[in-house]
Design an enzyme around this catalytic site. Structure first.
Site, PDB file in Angstrom:
ATOM      1  N   CYS A   1       0.852  -1.199   0.000  1.00 51.06           N
ATOM      2  CA  CYS A   1       0.000   0.000   0.000  1.00 51.06           C
ATOM      3  C   CYS A   1       0.886   1.247   0.000  1.00 51.06           C
ATOM      4  O   CYS A   1       1.748   1.383   0.858  1.00 51.06           O
ATOM      5  CB  CYS A   1      -0.924   0.016   1.219  1.00 51.06           C
ATOM      6  SG  CYS A   1      -1.865   1.555   1.297  1.00 51.06           S
TER       7      CYS A   1
ATOM      8  N   GLY B   1      -6.361   1.661 -12.597  1.00 49.31           N
ATOM      9  CA  GLY B   1      -7.170   1.807 -13.808  1.00 49.31           C
ATOM     10  C   GLY B   1      -6.323   1.666 -15.057  1.00 49.31           C
ATOM     11  O   GLY B   1      -5.228   1.084 -15.033  1.00 49.31           O
TER      12      GLY B   1
HETATM   13  C1  SIN Z   1      -3.677  -0.274  -1.144  1.00 47.64           C
HETATM   14  O1  SIN Z   1      -3.316   0.335  -2.142  1.00 47.64           O
HETATM   15  O2  SIN Z   1      -3.125  -1.329  -0.839  1.00 47.64           O
HETATM   16  C2  SIN Z   1      -4.769   0.227  -0.274  1.00 47.64           C
HETATM   17  C3  SIN Z   1      -5.252   1.575  -0.599  1.00 47.64           C
HETATM   18  C4  SIN Z   1      -5.549   2.377   0.635  1.00 47.64           C
HETATM   19  O3  SIN Z   1      -6.404   1.975   1.450  1.00 47.64           O
HETATM   20  O4  SIN Z   1      -4.948   3.436   0.811  1.00 47.64           O
END
Ligand code: SIN
Length: 313
Positions: A140, A226
């Site tokens: 993330c 996307g």
């Molecule tokens: C992610 O990209 O793994 C999670 C996105 C987020 O909750 O910021």
């Protein structure tokens, strides 16, 4: 709702990810389909390979300041910051309805330390049998670590994967495209016990609000997903499949049509996840499934495995 054609869909569509046999190669991507049966009104969840839920930490987490999402020219940018209710609340409040829908479920977990990941994994022990695997989110871009992710380090990747073994379920490592050598990171994940890799999470990005002269998103930067991500994901899948032809890969990034899914499969993915497209059309996973089946039928493919990685031969 569009239903896939009736023709021997089950044998055409079955796909194997390590020890997990999925009834179809199209799943939802983490963070785009909620944590329960939110999409159930748009299609039969039991036609999908699995519903992958938004990542959970051991305890509840508030996430980042608003705004958390913005459209960009070829997709979307988010900085949700992993908001979630924590594993126990999910097991009690959300999983039962998802289980009742007949879906197979993949839980996604995250943490800020190796120990956090271990705790979250431990809490999943003995969950309902619809839980078929755990996706370990190592990538993330929106945590307080900023752009330094677990999946930017071979050692951290291996340690987290080892620590999550305690869940007793197959573990899939979700990796970041923001790294110089994704094949080396995939190898570290396997060394730590991953039975598959999920390629890829978002690309780090930013939108500036030119009137305020400040980053637009509350979290500052964010993750781009996307259409813009699609060729990046195809390349990551291609490279990792070339390096490790036996390693199951789940392709994710800009899948909005059957052809997008086919591209990832030809690159080496055994299954795909549909993410950002769901925000534009919640029926997108079924549309992709339908179009994928049409393409496979037209190409005379009898089993999906005939075309997995076919772009390499
Ligand atoms: C992610 O990209 O793994 C999670 C996105 C987020 O909750 O910021």
């Amino acid at each position: 709702m569009q239903k896939p054609p009736e023709t021997s869909a089950s044998s055409l569509f079955k796909t194997v990810i390590g020890s997990v046999c999925l009834r179809s190669p199209v799943m939802t991507a983490s963070g785009t389909a909620g944590r329960s049966n939110e999409l159930g009104g748009y299609g039969s969840l039991d036609q999908l390979g699995a519903v992958v839920i938004k990542s959970l930490s051991a305890e509840s987490w508030v996430g980042n300041k608003a705004p958390r999402l913005a459209p960009v020219r070829a997709g979307m940018i988010n900085s949700v910051g992993l908001q979630g209710p924590g594993v126990s609340a999910w097991l009690d409040d959300d999983l039962p309805a998802l289980a009742d829908s007949g879906a197979d479920v993949v839980a996604s977990i995250w943490g800020t330390t190796v120990g956090d990941y271990r705790t979250a994994a431990e809490m999943l022990q003995g969950a309902l049998p619809c839980l078929v695997a755990v996706e370990v989110n190592l990538s993330c871009p929106n945590t307080s670590h900023g752009r330094r992710m677990f999946s930017h380090s071979l050692k951290d990747t291996e340690e987290v994967m080892e620590a999550t073994e305690v869940c007793g379920l197959p573990r899939w490592a979700k990796l970041s495209p923001n790294t110089a050598d994704i094949s080396a990171i995939a190898a570290a994940a396997v060394q730590g016990g991953a039975s598959a890799v999920v390629l890829t999470n978002t690309l780090t990005g930013m939108v500036i609000d030119i009137d305020r002269r400040r980053p637009h998103l509350g979290g500052g930067g964010g993750g781009v997903s996307g259409a813009a991500l699609h060729p990046v994901a195809v390349r990551a899948v291609y490279d990792v499949h070339r390096a490790f032809p036996e390693l199951p890969i789940i392709g994710v990034g800009g899948v909005a049509s059957g052809e997008d899914a086919v591209e990832l499969i030809l690159a080496g993915a055994s299954a795909v996840q549909v993410g950002t497209a769901i925000f534009a059309d919640p029926r997108a996973p079924w549309k992709v499934l339908h179009e994928l089946q049409g393409w496979l039928n037209q190409a005379g493919v009898e089993k999906l495995e005939e075309v997995i990685g076919a772009a390499h031969s």
